[in-house]
Design an enzyme around this catalytic site. Sequence first.
Site, short mmCIF file in Angstrom:
data_model
loop_
_atom_site.label_atom_id
_atom_site.label_comp_id
_atom_site.label_asym_id
_atom_site.label_seq_id
_atom_site.Cartn_x
_atom_site.Cartn_y
_atom_site.Cartn_z
N TYR A 186 61.72 27.35 52.37
CA TYR A 186 62.28 28.03 53.55
C TYR A 186 61.91 29.51 53.52
CZ TYR A 186 65.77 30.71 56.16
OH TYR A 186 66.39 31.63 56.99
N THR A 211 64.89 37.01 57.34
CA THR A 211 66.00 36.83 56.40
C THR A 211 65.76 37.63 55.12
OG1 THR A 211 66.94 35.20 54.86
CG2 THR A 211 64.80 34.69 55.74
N ASP A 212 66.85 37.99 54.45
CA ASP A 212 66.71 38.68 53.15
C ASP A 212 66.11 37.77 52.08
OD1 ASP A 212 68.90 37.00 52.77
OD2 ASP A 212 70.19 38.54 51.89
N GLU A 213 66.09 36.45 52.37
CA GLU A 213 65.59 35.53 51.35
C GLU A 213 64.10 35.72 51.08
OE1 GLU A 213 67.25 31.59 51.40
OE2 GLU A 213 68.96 32.27 52.58
N LYS A 266 59.37 31.78 56.01
CA LYS A 266 59.83 32.96 56.76
C LYS A 266 59.00 34.20 56.35
CE LYS A 266 62.99 33.20 59.23
NZ LYS A 266 63.17 32.94 60.69
P1 NAD Z 1 70.23 27.14 63.05
O1 NAD Z 1 69.60 26.11 62.18
O2 NAD Z 1 71.70 27.07 63.33
O3 NAD Z 1 69.50 27.14 64.48
C1 NAD Z 1 68.12 27.02 64.62
C2 NAD Z 1 67.82 26.64 66.08
O4 NAD Z 1 66.39 26.59 66.26
C3 NAD Z 1 68.37 25.27 66.50
O5 NAD Z 1 69.04 25.38 67.74
C4 NAD Z 1 67.13 24.41 66.62
O6 NAD Z 1 67.24 23.37 67.58
C5 NAD Z 1 66.07 25.44 67.04
N1 NAD Z 1 64.70 25.02 66.71
C6 NAD Z 1 64.24 24.50 65.54
N2 NAD Z 1 62.92 24.25 65.64
C7 NAD Z 1 62.54 24.65 66.87
C8 NAD Z 1 61.29 24.68 67.55
N3 NAD Z 1 60.15 24.23 66.97
N4 NAD Z 1 61.23 25.17 68.81
C9 NAD Z 1 62.37 25.61 69.42
N5 NAD Z 1 63.59 25.61 68.83
C10 NAD Z 1 63.67 25.13 67.57
O7 NAD Z 1 69.83 28.54 62.43
P2 NAD Z 1 70.62 29.94 62.40
O8 NAD Z 1 71.47 29.96 61.21
O9 NAD Z 1 71.19 30.18 63.74
O10 NAD Z 1 69.41 30.92 62.13
C11 NAD Z 1 68.69 31.50 63.22
C12 NAD Z 1 67.59 32.40 62.66
O11 NAD Z 1 68.17 33.42 61.85
C13 NAD Z 1 66.58 31.68 61.78
O12 NAD Z 1 65.30 32.17 62.07
C14 NAD Z 1 66.98 32.04 60.37
O13 NAD Z 1 65.86 32.06 59.51
C15 NAD Z 1 67.56 33.43 60.56
N6 NAD Z 1 68.59 33.85 59.61
C16 NAD Z 1 69.70 33.08 59.39
C17 NAD Z 1 70.69 33.52 58.51
C18 NAD Z 1 71.95 32.72 58.28
O14 NAD Z 1 72.76 33.09 57.42
N7 NAD Z 1 72.20 31.64 59.00
C19 NAD Z 1 70.55 34.74 57.86
C20 NAD Z 1 69.40 35.53 58.11
C21 NAD Z 1 68.45 35.06 58.99
P1 TYD Z 2 73.75 28.38 52.01
O1 TYD Z 2 74.88 28.43 52.98
O2 TYD Z 2 72.90 27.13 51.96
O3 TYD Z 2 72.86 29.67 52.26
P2 TYD Z 2 71.60 30.25 51.40
O4 TYD Z 2 71.11 29.23 50.47
O5 TYD Z 2 70.63 30.50 52.52
O6 TYD Z 2 72.09 31.49 50.74
O7 TYD Z 2 74.33 28.60 50.56
C1 TYD Z 2 75.04 29.79 50.21
C2 TYD Z 2 75.32 29.72 48.73
O8 TYD Z 2 76.19 28.62 48.46
C3 TYD Z 2 74.07 29.45 47.89
O9 TYD Z 2 74.19 30.19 46.68
C4 TYD Z 2 74.13 27.97 47.60
C5 TYD Z 2 75.62 27.70 47.54
N1 TYD Z 2 76.05 26.34 47.96
C6 TYD Z 2 76.88 25.58 47.15
O10 TYD Z 2 77.28 26.01 46.05
N2 TYD Z 2 77.27 24.34 47.59
C7 TYD Z 2 76.84 23.82 48.77
O11 TYD Z 2 77.20 22.65 49.11
C8 TYD Z 2 76.01 24.62 49.62
C9 TYD Z 2 75.52 24.09 50.94
C10 TYD Z 2 75.63 25.88 49.17
#
Ligand code: NAD
Ligand code: TYD
Length: 347
Positions: A149, A124-126, A153
Amino acid sequence: MNILVTGGAGFIGSNFIRLVLDESEQRIVNLDLLTYAGNLANLAGLEQHPRYRFVRGDIGDRALVAGLLTAEKIDAVVNFAAESHVDRSIDAPRVFLETNTLGTQALLEVAADQQITRFVQISTDEVYGSLGAQGRFTESSRLQPNSPYAASKAAADLICRAYHQTFGLPVMITRCSNNYGPYQFPEKLIPLMIANALEQKPLPVYGDGQNVRDWIYVDDHCRAIDRVLRNGQPGEVYNIGGQSELPNIELVKTLLAQLEKPESLIEFVPDRPGHDRRYAIDASKIASELGWQPRVRFAEGLAQTIRWYVANRSWWEKIRSGEYQAYYETMYGASGRHAAGPTPEDS
Ligand code: NAD
Ligand code: TYD
């Protein structure tokens, strides 16, 4: 190619599985623990697919993973499995390290033992921390994670690098900005705000609402991962972004306008501790080296996403009625961290 996808019952993983099954002949084994965020409804219709198999289990379970890699003749691993929500990592950091860091190390260890030919780590970019008003993250920006988090990562990224350098495992790392689209768990900003608006509930905006995120439609992210899986260079990091920066408050107002709901539903609530101010991705490396560009413009992707949440109300209502209800209470209830109080505009 036989691919082990981990975390495929989550948001991005389930979108990736559908894309790969639809657009290639590759076979997928999906290993997912089904935590609160894992939902087999995200994969409904694929149960009998001839090139798909689901296995419930933990990425940290070396014996299980080793057995799967052998039995399924796995060539490549794409690791999505993670604890993914920043707010939860502030409340309970340990499981983030267990899954995101140690779980990834366990996967790497087994993959290296079995000489897996491609390993894509979904990061992630975070991991880069927070930007001021100017600039964008490149692959050589310093790692300065601010939340548990992000730190979990970043630690995983470093151990991935070590497995490439030390053991020769062909690992590629992708670092993407905020995703949105179908099947995103309704604790994340966009689905949470859509669901609350549809239920006439307050929309909790953290702090002054001026934090900026760089949004990408999930399908674009999945296509970028597919490029990296096929053509990425082992040992390399690829940034992925949607070139769509927006302050949270503007995004929330846009959602309300599209849903024809009043802005009076917006409620400014106390800020997230350590809240990163701005993310913005420079994705020129993946564009020039692998020929990837985002296809979906933000306005179009957002409209599509809203339509999906309106049409699939029972999907998120089921989630929100169960365990999530208790979580929501601890975050936003009367004594929760983001309990509604005086707004920044009041002070
Ligand atoms: P999500 O929380 O929707 O899904 C995570 C999945 O991982 C779930 O299905 C959960 O059951 C499974 N899981 C958790 N712990 C596990 C374990 N120990 N063994 C096997 N499975 C397990 O997350 P997402 O938003 O789909 O993100 C997926 C990946 O992409 C993550 O690694 C996250 O860091 C990365 N990512 C997410 C975003 C975003 O905006 N959502 C952006 C950049 C990177
Ligand atoms: P989020 O979807 O949790 O993603 P991330 O923290 O990984 O960027 O949040 C996106 C942005 O929205 C972040 O700046 C936090 C803000 N946010 C709110 O203002 N209210 C909320 O209830 C949530 C969940 C997030």
